[in-house]
Write a protein that holds these residues in place. Structure first.
Motif, mmCIF file in Angstrom:
data_model
loop_
_atom_site.group_PDB
_atom_site.id
_atom_site.type_symbol
_atom_site.label_atom_id
_atom_site.label_comp_id
_atom_site.label_asym_id
_atom_site.label_seq_id
_atom_site.Cartn_x
_atom_site.Cartn_y
_atom_site.Cartn_z
ATOM 1 N N PRO A 1 0.788 -1.224 -0.063
ATOM 2 C CA PRO A 1 0.021 -0.072 -0.009
ATOM 3 C C PRO A 1 0.798 1.196 0.039
ATOM 4 O O PRO A 1 0.209 2.148 -0.454
ATOM 5 N N SER A 2 2.124 1.182 0.478
ATOM 6 C CA SER A 2 3.009 2.439 0.284
ATOM 7 C C SER A 2 3.621 2.756 -0.928
ATOM 8 O O SER A 2 4.309 3.711 -0.782
ATOM 9 N N LEU A 3 3.036 1.790 -1.826
ATOM 10 C CA LEU A 3 3.790 1.871 -3.475
ATOM 11 C C LEU A 3 3.259 3.185 -3.607
ATOM 12 O O LEU A 3 1.899 3.153 -4.148
ATOM 13 N N GLY A 4 3.877 4.308 -4.120
ATOM 14 C CA GLY A 4 3.464 5.550 -4.663
ATOM 15 C C GLY A 4 3.544 5.896 -6.150
ATOM 16 O O GLY A 4 2.801 6.567 -6.617
ATOM 17 N N LEU A 5 4.630 5.343 -6.582
ATOM 18 C CA LEU A 5 5.043 5.673 -8.033
ATOM 19 C C LEU A 5 5.839 4.338 -8.573
ATOM 20 O O LEU A 5 6.656 3.814 -7.955
ATOM 21 N N VAL A 6 5.442 4.117 -9.684
ATOM 22 C CA VAL A 6 5.994 3.077 -10.618
ATOM 23 C C VAL A 6 6.807 3.487 -11.914
ATOM 24 O O VAL A 6 5.982 4.445 -12.448
ATOM 25 N N GLN B 1 12.823 27.086 -14.612
ATOM 26 C CA GLN B 1 11.799 25.925 -14.867
ATOM 27 C C GLN B 1 12.491 24.903 -15.635
ATOM 28 O O GLN B 1 13.562 25.250 -16.255
ATOM 29 N N GLY B 2 12.204 23.548 -15.238
ATOM 30 C CA GLY B 2 12.643 22.497 -16.020
ATOM 31 C C GLY B 2 12.981 21.104 -15.044
ATOM 32 O O GLY B 2 13.298 20.172 -15.428
ATOM 33 N N CYS B 3 12.753 21.592 -13.298
ATOM 34 C CA CYS B 3 12.752 20.388 -12.775
ATOM 35 C C CYS B 3 11.699 20.009 -11.864
ATOM 36 O O CYS B 3 11.514 19.347 -10.868
ATOM 37 N N GLU B 4 10.413 20.315 -12.708
ATOM 38 C CA GLU B 4 9.169 20.206 -11.862
ATOM 39 C C GLU B 4 9.019 18.636 -11.698
ATOM 40 O O GLU B 4 8.374 18.310 -10.464
ATOM 41 N N ASP B 5 9.319 17.917 -12.602
ATOM 42 C CA ASP B 5 9.174 16.344 -12.644
ATOM 43 C C ASP B 5 10.089 16.012 -11.362
ATOM 44 O O ASP B 5 9.564 15.095 -10.539
ATOM 45 N N TYR B 6 11.347 16.354 -11.329
ATOM 46 C CA TYR B 6 12.259 15.718 -10.560
ATOM 47 C C TYR B 6 11.801 16.046 -8.885
ATOM 48 O O TYR B 6 11.623 15.404 -7.919
ATOM 49 N N LEU B 7 10.981 17.115 -8.904
ATOM 50 C CA LEU B 7 10.902 18.022 -7.583
ATOM 51 C C LEU B 7 9.643 17.050 -7.121
ATOM 52 O O LEU B 7 9.541 16.697 -6.050
ATOM 53 N N ILE B 8 8.580 16.767 -7.820
ATOM 54 C CA ILE B 8 7.375 16.192 -7.399
ATOM 55 C C ILE B 8 7.838 14.531 -7.020
ATOM 56 O O ILE B 8 7.080 14.158 -6.252
ATOM 57 N N GLN B 9 8.457 14.183 -7.977
ATOM 58 C CA GLN B 9 8.951 12.707 -7.418
ATOM 59 C C GLN B 9 9.762 12.851 -6.207
ATOM 60 O O GLN B 9 9.244 11.628 -5.412
ATOM 61 N N LEU B 10 10.616 13.622 -5.848
ATOM 62 C CA LEU B 10 11.102 13.605 -4.634
ATOM 63 C C LEU B 10 10.244 13.770 -3.393
ATOM 64 O O LEU B 10 10.257 13.259 -2.480
ATOM 65 N N GLN B 11 9.083 14.813 -3.578
ATOM 66 C CA GLN B 11 8.116 14.922 -2.861
ATOM 67 C C GLN B 11 7.506 13.603 -2.581
ATOM 68 O O GLN B 11 6.909 13.141 -1.438
ATOM 69 N N ILE B 12 7.130 13.012 -3.466
ATOM 70 C CA ILE B 12 6.322 11.838 -3.243
ATOM 71 C C ILE B 12 7.349 10.674 -2.446
ATOM 72 O O ILE B 12 6.855 9.893 -1.558
ATOM 73 N N LEU C 1 9.253 11.097 -0.079
ATOM 74 C CA LEU C 1 9.294 11.302 1.270
ATOM 75 C C LEU C 1 8.460 10.522 2.055
ATOM 76 O O LEU C 1 8.555 10.222 3.046
ATOM 77 N N ASN C 2 7.232 10.111 1.397
ATOM 78 C CA ASN C 2 6.330 9.330 1.938
ATOM 79 C C ASN C 2 5.681 7.934 1.476
ATOM 80 O O ASN C 2 5.046 7.227 2.097
ATOM 81 N N HIS C 3 6.625 7.747 0.207
ATOM 82 C CA HIS C 3 5.966 6.622 -0.311
ATOM 83 C C HIS C 3 7.107 5.891 -1.163
ATOM 84 O O HIS C 3 8.517 6.499 -1.562
ATOM 85 N N ALA D 1 16.614 1.815 5.858
ATOM 86 C CA ALA D 1 16.530 2.179 6.968
ATOM 87 C C ALA D 1 15.448 3.108 7.374
ATOM 88 O O ALA D 1 14.902 3.661 8.513
ATOM 89 N N TYR D 2 15.128 3.932 6.132
ATOM 90 C CA TYR D 2 14.163 5.088 6.223
ATOM 91 C C TYR D 2 13.002 4.765 6.305
ATOM 92 O O TYR D 2 12.124 3.601 6.182
ATOM 93 N N ASP D 3 12.227 5.466 7.461
ATOM 94 C CA ASP D 3 10.693 5.308 7.803
ATOM 95 C C ASP D 3 10.190 6.620 7.932
ATOM 96 O O ASP D 3 10.699 7.633 8.788
ATOM 97 N N PRO D 4 9.413 7.153 7.110
ATOM 98 C CA PRO D 4 8.751 8.256 6.921
ATOM 99 C C PRO D 4 7.987 8.704 8.075
ATOM 100 O O PRO D 4 8.043 10.037 8.581
ATOM 101 N N GLY D 5 7.545 7.857 9.181
ATOM 102 C CA GLY D 5 6.858 8.384 10.159
ATOM 103 C C GLY D 5 7.688 8.504 11.205
ATOM 104 O O GLY D 5 7.479 9.081 12.431
ATOM 105 N N MET D 6 8.981 8.058 11.260
ATOM 106 C CA MET D 6 9.931 8.314 12.280
ATOM 107 C C MET D 6 10.992 9.583 11.955
ATOM 108 O O MET D 6 11.816 9.857 12.789
#
Length: 357
Positions: free
Chosen positions: A112-117, A181-192, A194-196, A346-351
């Motif tokens: 369920p934590s899978l956010g992007l393929v 302009q030019g890194c909108e794609d990379y930024l939103i992928q990194l934002q995803i 963070l939690n997925h 070891a990453y846990d977004p909740g911690m």
């Protein structure tokens, strides 16, 4: 409709390529989709072309808006989307027919934590011919640290994104507002990230087109976009991620110094050198030395720019999704990823404890 995928195509003056792009979306073997074309204030026949497809296929919708840039156009499409999944597609890129089906299978079999393929891609020229070595990275699970170190997804037409993973996150038009302009794609992928989690379909399913005059050809602008992207992301990063971001920013400032120096902009070049040292005092000398080496190679070869000669005369569609066009040497990159993979494991977004800005 279960598993409805919303394909979002921002289009500005896209008549040379839009028809081929739309056909590649509509031929998907996963047929439960809607295709939203956002005409971003085009001055050519983009809207009429999109509407002609909509007249023939009820899955196509056309939204017209005043020109505000690709990020705002994508956001308009996302806000209008009805699907459980979002599939961004630039108006000059192509998809293999099985792209969405294979990506959706990874979601079905994933946590369920899978956010992007994502999948692998081929870089293509204006005629759809392969012009570069196709990378084949498999980076899965929690990927934030590795993705900060290297944009292994690499383009905006590759991901399939779970709608719930986006939440209120959207592409950042602010990068355009500061001339970066030019890194909108990379930024939103990194934002995803963070939690997925991410997953990979190990197949060449995207044709990523390199067109004359494309935004990615403005090297200085792309470098500034990367730097600004890390600044936007900074408040959401933990200490480990911030160390990686500082290292990456130093590398981009070193590259920007070379870019400015080549154009005779000495003051800007010196300022960029200072920023490289400010972000990574220990690593900056090596990064600057590497840029100096690249400048020497550039001058010694007398090259005025990169030549995009096809490595194979066949069109993107003529390749199978598993066919390797040329070998990709991944040893150095994947060696560096070993330590970062341990951090990601070891990453846990909740911690995560994020320091004060």
């Amino acid at each position: 409709m279960p598993n409805l995928i919303s394909v979002v195509i921002p289009a500005y003056n896209a008549t040379p390529t839009l028809a081929e792009t739309l056909r590649s979306a509509l031929r998907q073997t996963h047929a439960e989709l809607e295709v939203i074309v956002v005409d971003d204030g085009s001055k050519d026949g983009t809207r009429a072309m999109a509407e002609s497809f909509a007249a023939e296929d009820p899955r196509v919708r056309v939204i017209s808006k005043a020109n505000a840039g690709v990020a705002a156009a994508r956001n308009t499409g996302i806000d209008a989307a009805r699907g459980d999944f979002i599939a961004p597609l630039d108006a000059d890129d192509l998809w293999h027919p099985d792209k969405l089906r294979l990506q959706l299978e990874r979601f079905t079999n994933g946590p369920p934590s899978l956010g992007l393929v994502y999948n692998w891609y081929r870089r293509i020229d204006t005629s759809g011919r392969i012009i570069d070595i196709s990378a084949a990275p498999v980076v899965e699970g929690w990927v934030l640290y590795r993705h900060l170190d290297w944009n292994f997804v690499s383009n905006g037409s590759t991901p399939l994104i779970r709608r719930s993973a986006l939440g209120d996150v959207r592409y950042d038009p602010g990068l355009n507002a500061v001339g970066a302009q030019g890194c909108e794609d990379y930024l939103i992928q990194l934002q995803i990230a963070l939690n997925h989690q991410f997953a990979c379909v190990p197949a060449y399913l995207t044709g990523y087109r390199r067109t004359d005059g494309a935004m990615t050809e403005d090297v200085g602008r792309m470098i500034r976009s990367h730097i600004q992207m890390y600044r936007v992301l900074w408040p959401d990063l933990d200490d480990t991620a911030r160390r990686l971001a500082r290292r990456r920013m130093a590398g981009f400032f070193a590259e920007y110094a070379r870019n400015r120096a080549r154009r005779g902009l000495a003051r800007e070049a010196i300022g960029a050198v200072g920023q490289a040292f400010a972000h990574d005092p220990l690593g900056a000398p090596l990064k600057l030395a590497e840029q100096a080496r690249l400048t020497f190679v550039y001058l010694s070869r007398g090259q005025g720019g990169r030549a995009d000669r096809p490595i194979d005369p066949r069109h993107f569609d003529a390749y199978s999704d598993s066919e390797i066009d040329t070998p990709w040497d991944a040893r150095r990159r994947l060696q560096r990823f070993k330590s970062l993979a341990a951090l990601d494991a070891a990453y846990d977004p909740g911690m995560v404890e994020r320091p004060a800005s």
